[in-house]
Design a protein around this motif. Structure first.
Motif, PDB file in Angstrom:
ATOM      1  N   GLY A 151      -6.003  15.669   8.390  1.00 45.91           N
ATOM      2  CA  GLY A 151      -7.101  15.789   7.432  1.00 45.91           C
ATOM      3  C   GLY A 151      -7.912  17.057   7.562  1.00 45.91           C
ATOM      4  N   GLY A 152      -7.575  17.899   8.554  1.00 42.81           N
ATOM      5  CA  GLY A 152      -8.317  19.158   8.725  1.00 42.81           C
ATOM      6  C   GLY A 152      -7.384  20.345   8.698  1.00 42.81           C
ATOM      7  N   GLU A 153      -7.928  21.497   9.054  1.00 41.19           N
ATOM      8  CA  GLU A 153      -7.135  22.723   9.103  1.00 41.19           C
ATOM      9  C   GLU A 153      -6.706  22.984  10.545  1.00 41.19           C
ATOM     10  OE1 GLU A 153      -6.429  24.703   6.421  1.00 41.19           O
ATOM     11  OE2 GLU A 153      -7.458  23.280   5.119  1.00 41.19           O
ATOM     12  N   ILE A 154      -5.517  23.598  10.701  1.00 45.03           N
ATOM     13  CA  ILE A 154      -5.046  23.962  12.041  1.00 45.03           C
ATOM     14  C   ILE A 154      -5.008  25.487  12.148  1.00 45.03           C
ATOM     15  CG2 ILE A 154      -3.095  23.878  13.644  1.00 45.03           C
ATOM     16  CD1 ILE A 154      -2.426  21.107  12.485  1.00 45.03           C
ATOM     17  N   ILE A 155      -5.574  26.009  13.217  1.00 42.44           N
ATOM     18  CA  ILE A 155      -5.590  27.458  13.441  1.00 42.44           C
ATOM     19  C   ILE A 155      -4.883  27.745  14.758  1.00 42.44           C
ATOM     20  CG2 ILE A 155      -7.049  29.494  13.811  1.00 42.44           C
ATOM     21  CD1 ILE A 155      -9.266  27.970  12.243  1.00 42.44           C
ATOM     22  N   PHE A 156      -3.846  28.587  14.706  1.00 44.75           N
ATOM     23  CA  PHE A 156      -3.081  28.920  15.912  1.00 44.75           C
ATOM     24  C   PHE A 156      -3.461  30.320  16.387  1.00 44.75           C
ATOM     25  CE2 PHE A 156       0.510  30.566  18.250  1.00 44.75           C
ATOM     26  CZ  PHE A 156       0.851  29.505  19.072  1.00 44.75           C
ATOM     27  N   THR A 157      -3.867  30.423  17.641  1.00 45.04           N
ATOM     28  CA  THR A 157      -4.194  31.760  18.153  1.00 45.04           C
ATOM     29  C   THR A 157      -3.417  32.032  19.430  1.00 45.04           C
ATOM     30  OG1 THR A 157      -6.022  31.119  19.606  1.00 45.04           O
ATOM     31  CG2 THR A 157      -6.553  31.522  17.286  1.00 45.04           C
TER      32      THR A 157
END
Lengths: 157, 100
Positions: A151-157
């Motif tokens: 239900g949210g955003e995924i940020i890969f760093t």
């Protein structure tokens, strides 16, 4: 994303263990909480160094293979250069009130973000919960990560 | 002085922090969903205003913690869902511009 277009949840993955690999994720996590956005912070592979008690405040800037530093690789590899560049960068960060890693994680956790370590990496490196700072909420597998991130955003760093 | 008499910017922050008073703070707090300002709210608000007068900058959450004696957990409890922005607005200060 909610009906009003506002971002409500982000799950941020930190996979690198250099200073410049860790801080962007920490700043984004903290910034999200400052905006009232729910945050999961997931550390995997060398990113785990940022939550390992003995290592978290000893992260270094990579001075080799980092063209944006505008420093010849042959100089970047000399003893002490990485420490020097790291010290310079930390000094500049302190000026704009970006805290050391341990204090930053404490702030992010106190702000209500959840902090997780990756199960596969923990097993691979033979780590235990005692190796981590107290802010780590749990060691979870990738399936659990996706459940939490739903239900949210995924940020890969 | 009430909200109708002061000049606010497009995002609802006071244009001139000197136009602020405690009555106005109470009104702005209500707009932010805080019905009553407790002693601890006032402690945050006063510290922020003092810092702003001294430095010209809205203090960061870290500064509130280390210099103002306001634990981060408490700050989030006092000003839920966006503490830095909310507290700055109630304190009559501009929107915080930093990333931390």
């Amino acid at each position: 994303m909610s009906d009003n277009g506002k971002l409500e949840k982000v799950s941020i993955i930190i996979s690198k263990g250099s200073l410049e690999g860790v801080y962007p994720g920490l700043i984004m996590a903290n910034g999200a909480r400052m905006e009232g956005i729910e945050v999961n912070l997931f550390f995997t592979f060398f990113g785990l160094d940022a939550i390992i008690k003995k290592r978290m405040n000893k992260l270094k800037v990579a001075t080799v293979g980092n063209p944006a530093l505008h420093m010849p690789t042959l100089i970047g590899m000399l003893p002490g250069v990485s420490s020097f560049v790291t010290a310079m960068m930390k000094k500049e960060m302190d000026k704009i009130d970006i805290p050391p890693v341990d204090e930053f994680l404490e702030m992010i956790s106190d702000a209500g973000a959840k902090i997780y370590a990756c199960r596969a990496t923990v097993d691979m490196f033979h780590l235990t919960k005692d190796d981590f700072c107290e802010q780590v909420d749990d060691i979870i597998n990738v399936g659990k990560f996706y459940e939490l991130a739903a239900g949210g955003e995924i940020i890969f760093t | 002085m009430d909200v109708k008499q002061v000049q606010l910017d497009a995002e609802g922050f006071l244009v001139d922090y000197k136009e602020w008073n405690e009555e106005l703070a109470k009104e702005l707090a209500k707009e932010e969903g805080i019905e009553e300002l407790t002693d601890r709210h006032w402690h945050v608000i006063r510290f922020m205003r003092e810092e702003y007068e001294k430095t010209g900058q809205v203090p960061t959450i870290r500064r509130l913690k280390n210099a103002g004696g306001i634990p981060t957990k408490e700050l989030y409890a006092l000003f839920p869902n966006g503490p830095a922005k909310k507290a700055a607005r109630i304190a009559g200060l501009p929107k915080p511009q930093g990333c931390v």
